[in-house]
Design a protein around this motif. Structure first.
Motif, PDB file in Angstrom:
ATOM      1  N   MET A  84       0.826  -1.203   0.000  1.00 34.27           N
ATOM      2  CA  MET A  84       0.000   0.000   0.000  1.00 34.27           C
ATOM      3  C   MET A  84       0.859   1.251   0.000  1.00 34.27           C
ATOM      4  N   LEU A  85       0.259   2.319  -0.504  1.00 30.20           N
ATOM      5  CA  LEU A  85       0.806   3.653  -0.311  1.00 30.20           C
ATOM      6  C   LEU A  85       0.156   4.199   0.944  1.00 30.20           C
ATOM      7  N   ASN A  86       0.903   4.924   1.738  1.00 22.07           N
ATOM      8  CA  ASN A  86       0.366   5.485   2.964  1.00 22.07           C
ATOM      9  C   ASN A  86       0.822   6.937   3.067  1.00 22.07           C
ATOM     10  N   ALA A  87      -0.117   7.862   3.031  1.00 17.87           N
ATOM     11  CA  ALA A  87       0.171   9.286   3.230  1.00 17.87           C
ATOM     12  C   ALA A  87      -0.057   9.577   4.709  1.00 17.87           C
ATOM     13  N   ILE A  88       0.959  10.140   5.353  1.00 16.37           N
ATOM     14  CA  ILE A  88       0.900  10.407   6.791  1.00 16.37           C
ATOM     15  C   ILE A  88       1.255  11.866   7.022  1.00 16.37           C
ATOM     16  N   GLU A  89       0.385  12.560   7.730  1.00 13.76           N
ATOM     17  CA  GLU A  89       0.618  13.973   8.045  1.00 13.76           C
ATOM     18  C   GLU A  89       1.170  14.121   9.466  1.00 13.76           C
ATOM     19  N   PRO A  90       1.945  15.177   9.705  1.00  9.68           N
ATOM     20  CA  PRO A  90       2.405  15.433  11.076  1.00  9.68           C
ATOM     21  C   PRO A  90       1.214  15.491  12.033  1.00  9.68           C
ATOM     22  N   GLY A  91       1.386  14.896  13.209  1.00 10.59           N
ATOM     23  CA  GLY A  91       0.316  14.854  14.200  1.00 10.59           C
ATOM     24  C   GLY A  91      -0.491  13.577  14.160  1.00 10.59           C
ATOM     25  N   SER A  92      -0.331  12.759  13.106  1.00 14.14           N
ATOM     26  CA  SER A  92      -1.020  11.484  13.040  1.00 14.14           C
ATOM     27  C   SER A  92      -0.451  10.569  14.127  1.00 14.14           C
ATOM     28  N   ILE A  93      -1.330   9.950  14.894  1.00 12.26           N
ATOM     29  CA  ILE A  93      -0.908   9.073  15.985  1.00 12.26           C
ATOM     30  C   ILE A  93      -0.983   7.622  15.534  1.00 12.26           C
ATOM     31  N   LEU A  94       0.154   6.995  15.418  1.00 14.34           N
ATOM     32  CA  LEU A  94       0.221   5.567  15.131  1.00 14.34           C
ATOM     33  C   LEU A  94       0.695   4.883  16.399  1.00 14.34           C
ATOM     34  N   PRO A  95      -0.084   3.964  16.951  1.00  7.54           N
ATOM     35  CA  PRO A  95       0.332   3.335  18.203  1.00  7.54           C
ATOM     36  C   PRO A  95       1.631   2.547  18.018  1.00  7.54           C
ATOM     37  N   ILE A  96       2.373   2.405  19.096  1.00  5.03           N
ATOM     38  CA  ILE A  96       3.550   1.541  19.077  1.00  5.03           C
ATOM     39  C   ILE A  96       3.015   0.115  18.975  1.00  5.03           C
ATOM     40  N   HIS A  97       3.449  -0.602  17.958  1.00  9.61           N
ATOM     41  CA  HIS A  97       2.887  -1.923  17.691  1.00  9.61           C
ATOM     42  C   HIS A  97       3.942  -2.855  17.112  1.00  9.61           C
ATOM     43  N   ARG A  98       3.539  -4.106  16.943  1.00  8.17           N
ATOM     44  CA  ARG A  98       4.413  -5.104  16.324  1.00  8.17           C
ATOM     45  C   ARG A  98       3.576  -5.986  15.406  1.00  8.17           C
ATOM     46  N   HIS A  99       4.279  -6.674  14.513  1.00  8.52           N
ATOM     47  CA  HIS A  99       3.661  -7.660  13.629  1.00  8.52           C
ATOM     48  C   HIS A  99       4.339  -8.992  13.941  1.00  8.52           C
ATOM     49  N   GLN A 100       3.584  -9.942  14.457  1.00  5.18           N
ATOM     50  CA  GLN A 100       4.173 -11.195  14.898  1.00  5.18           C
ATOM     51  C   GLN A 100       4.343 -12.231  13.794  1.00  5.18           C
ATOM     52  N   LYS A 101       3.743 -11.984  12.617  1.00  6.03           N
ATOM     53  CA  LYS A 101       3.822 -12.981  11.543  1.00  6.03           C
ATOM     54  C   LYS A 101       4.589 -12.496  10.316  1.00  6.03           C
ATOM     55  N   THR A 102       5.071 -11.250  10.343  1.00 10.01           N
ATOM     56  CA  THR A 102       5.752 -10.722   9.156  1.00 10.01           C
ATOM     57  C   THR A 102       6.679  -9.573   9.516  1.00 10.01           C
ATOM     58  N   SER A 103       7.699  -9.413   8.712  1.00 14.91           N
ATOM     59  CA  SER A 103       8.477  -8.178   8.773  1.00 14.91           C
ATOM     60  C   SER A 103       7.689  -7.119   8.004  1.00 14.91           C
ATOM     61  N   GLU A 104       8.145  -5.875   8.071  1.00 13.34           N
ATOM     62  CA  GLU A 104       7.461  -4.781   7.372  1.00 13.34           C
ATOM     63  C   GLU A 104       8.507  -3.926   6.680  1.00 13.34           C
ATOM     64  N   THR A 105       8.337  -3.714   5.394  1.00 14.61           N
ATOM     65  CA  THR A 105       9.254  -2.875   4.634  1.00 14.61           C
ATOM     66  C   THR A 105       8.575  -1.555   4.313  1.00 14.61           C
TER      67      THR A 105
END
Length: 132
Positions: free
Chosen positions: A38-59
């Motif tokens: 996916m493409l993901n556009a993220i603006e300053p102030g966007s809150i992304l929780p601290i998280h993990r992915h247990q079944k995959t790496s993320e690039t």
């Protein structure tokens, strides 16, 4: 599909008016496609929780703008490391190891990333969000 500035501009405009200050565009061929792209556009102030992915790496590849990737330690719930991604910077992409606690923070308006994970989409479960 060619990913051009017009697509990134449109996604950024949608992110700016979104309550979450981010917007994504699914790049999979169909709902049956077993990958996550996916493409993901993220603006300053966007809150992304601290998280993990247990079944995959993320690039993540920074296509435009600037963002900070932060890693955290589960045992102490403490920040351990961060680095900046930007298209013409020292770091342009990252592969986050499977199970690594992380978040990202947009540092410039118009920040857009290409994000890829293995396997079908799975919502983040409560146990995969770090409570600080």
């Amino acid at each position: 599909m060619t990913i051009n500035q017009e697509i990134l501009d449109d996604l950024t405009e949608q992110a700016k008016v979104s309550e979450r200050l981010r917007m994504n565009l699914d790049l999979r061929d169909s709902a049956d496609d077993g990958s996550q792209r996916m493409l993901n556009a993220i603006e300053p102030g966007s809150i992304l929780p601290i998280h993990r992915h247990q079944k995959t790496s993320e690039t993540m590849v920074c296509l435009r703008g600037k963002l900070r990737v932060e890693y955290y330690d589960e045992q102490d719930c403490k920040y351990t490391e961060s680095f900046i991604l930007e298209p013409n910077g020292i770091n342009v992409a990252v592969n986050i190891p499977m199970g690594m606690w992380h978040t990202v923070r947009a540092l410039e308006s118009g920040t857009c990333i290409l994000e890829m994970k293995n396997g079908p989409y799975e919502p983040i479960k409560e146990g995969d969000v770090l409570k600080i």
